[in-house]
Design an enzyme around this catalytic site. Structure first.
Site, PDB file in Angstrom:
ATOM      1  N   HIS A  17      63.653  58.113  26.466  1.00  0.00           N
ATOM      2  CA  HIS A  17      63.818  59.174  27.470  1.00  0.00           C
ATOM      3  C   HIS A  17      63.890  60.552  26.794  1.00  0.00           C
ATOM      4  O   HIS A  17      63.265  61.509  27.251  1.00  0.00           O
ATOM      5  CB  HIS A  17      65.124  58.979  28.254  1.00  0.00           C
ATOM      6  CG  HIS A  17      65.187  57.755  29.113  1.00  0.00           C
ATOM      7  ND1 HIS A  17      66.286  56.923  29.153  1.00  0.00           N
ATOM      8  CD2 HIS A  17      64.305  57.231  29.993  1.00  0.00           C
ATOM      9  CE1 HIS A  17      66.079  55.955  30.011  1.00  0.00           C
ATOM     10  NE2 HIS A  17      64.889  56.093  30.531  1.00  0.00           N
ATOM     11  N   LYS A  41      67.172  48.408  41.315  1.00  0.00           N
ATOM     12  CA  LYS A  41      68.211  48.271  40.285  1.00  0.00           C
ATOM     13  C   LYS A  41      69.569  48.553  40.909  1.00  0.00           C
ATOM     14  O   LYS A  41      70.147  49.638  40.734  1.00  0.00           O
ATOM     15  CB  LYS A  41      67.945  49.247  39.136  1.00  0.00           C
ATOM     16  CG  LYS A  41      66.650  48.974  38.393  1.00  0.00           C
ATOM     17  CD  LYS A  41      66.460  49.982  37.278  1.00  0.00           C
ATOM     18  CE  LYS A  41      65.114  49.779  36.581  1.00  0.00           C
ATOM     19  NZ  LYS A  41      64.795  50.904  35.686  1.00  0.00           N
ATOM     20  N   ARG A  91      55.170  53.311  28.772  1.00  0.00           N
ATOM     21  CA  ARG A  91      55.393  52.585  27.523  1.00  0.00           C
ATOM     22  C   ARG A  91      54.246  51.650  27.199  1.00  0.00           C
ATOM     23  O   ARG A  91      53.819  51.520  26.069  1.00  0.00           O
ATOM     24  CB  ARG A  91      56.673  51.753  27.607  1.00  0.00           C
ATOM     25  CG  ARG A  91      57.924  52.574  27.517  1.00  0.00           C
ATOM     26  CD  ARG A  91      59.124  51.768  27.842  1.00  0.00           C
ATOM     27  NE  ARG A  91      59.031  51.261  29.200  1.00  0.00           N
ATOM     28  CZ  ARG A  91      60.049  50.805  29.904  1.00  0.00           C
ATOM     29  NH1 ARG A  91      61.233  50.749  29.366  1.00  0.00           N
ATOM     30  NH2 ARG A  91      59.889  50.380  31.136  1.00  0.00           N
ATOM     31  N   SER A 129      66.409  50.767  29.146  1.00  0.00           N
ATOM     32  CA  SER A 129      67.853  50.819  29.403  1.00  0.00           C
ATOM     33  C   SER A 129      68.413  49.407  29.605  1.00  0.00           C
ATOM     34  O   SER A 129      69.524  49.105  29.173  1.00  0.00           O
ATOM     35  CB  SER A 129      68.139  51.668  30.646  1.00  0.00           C
ATOM     36  OG  SER A 129      67.735  52.991  30.441  1.00  0.00           O
TER      37      SER A 129
END
Ligand code: PNS
Length: 163
Positions: A17, A41, A91, A129
């Site tokens: 990040h 989430k 990513r 994360s």
């Protein structure tokens, strides 16, 4: 003035990040790092306020960067603050399908906003994360994956040493 939003859950902020924040801040006149709710989430390790405090600590000193949160649709938030650009990090190809859908939907919801993608630096391309939390929860070392401020909070939360 081209202002951008870098939205995410940031639960918690990791080095991937931070890399995107630094690079996006070098491109746009202003960048808001915005903590938003991802309905996929639920729960989360840190509260929104804790995430904001952590991000503020890390981005302090990076010119043109502000930190905020919003409870609602990203498209509405971009409209509210007048941001023209949404910044997302990519990513791997596995991120692409989800991000493509989001980009199209956000543009439909706010035709004035464009999504731009920054390829995550190779060295952080495997960091998320979720994995950081999983490793830290079991007391293993994540110091190479996260900023010191994140490490300190993870150690506090999980009662592990080395903060
Ligand atoms: O870090 P994440 O979890 O990948 O970030 C995803 C996030 C928070 C940016 C995304 O879930 C989001 O934009 N949430 C706000 C609600 C919204 O606008 N959803 C998209 C509908 S098209």
């Amino acid at each position: 003035m081209v202002t951008a939003v870098y939205p995410g859950s940031f639960d918690p902020l990791h080095n991937g990040h931070v890399d995107i924040i630094r690079r996006a801040a070098g491109i746009y006149d202003g960048l808001t790092v915005a903590v938003l709710h991802n309905p996929e989430k639920a729960g989360g390790l840190f509260s929104t306020d804790e995430r904001l405090e952590l991000i503020r600590e890390v981005v302090e000193g990076i010119e043109g960067v502000s930190v905020d949160s919003f409870d609602g649709l990203l498209a509405d938030y971009t409209r509210e603050i007048g941001a023209k650009i949404i910044v997302k990090g990519l990513r791997a190809i596995s991120d692409f399908e989800y991000e493509l859908q989001m980009a199209h939907l956000n543009r439909q919801l706010n035709p004035k906003v464009e999504t731009t993608f920054i390829m995550t630096a190779t060295r952080w391309s495997y960091v998320s994360s979720s994995r950081v939390k999983e490793i830290a929860r079991f007391g293993a070392d994540v110091s190479k994956l996260v900023p010191r401020a994140t490490l300190r909070r993870l150690n506090e939360r999980f009662g592990t040493a080395g903060s």
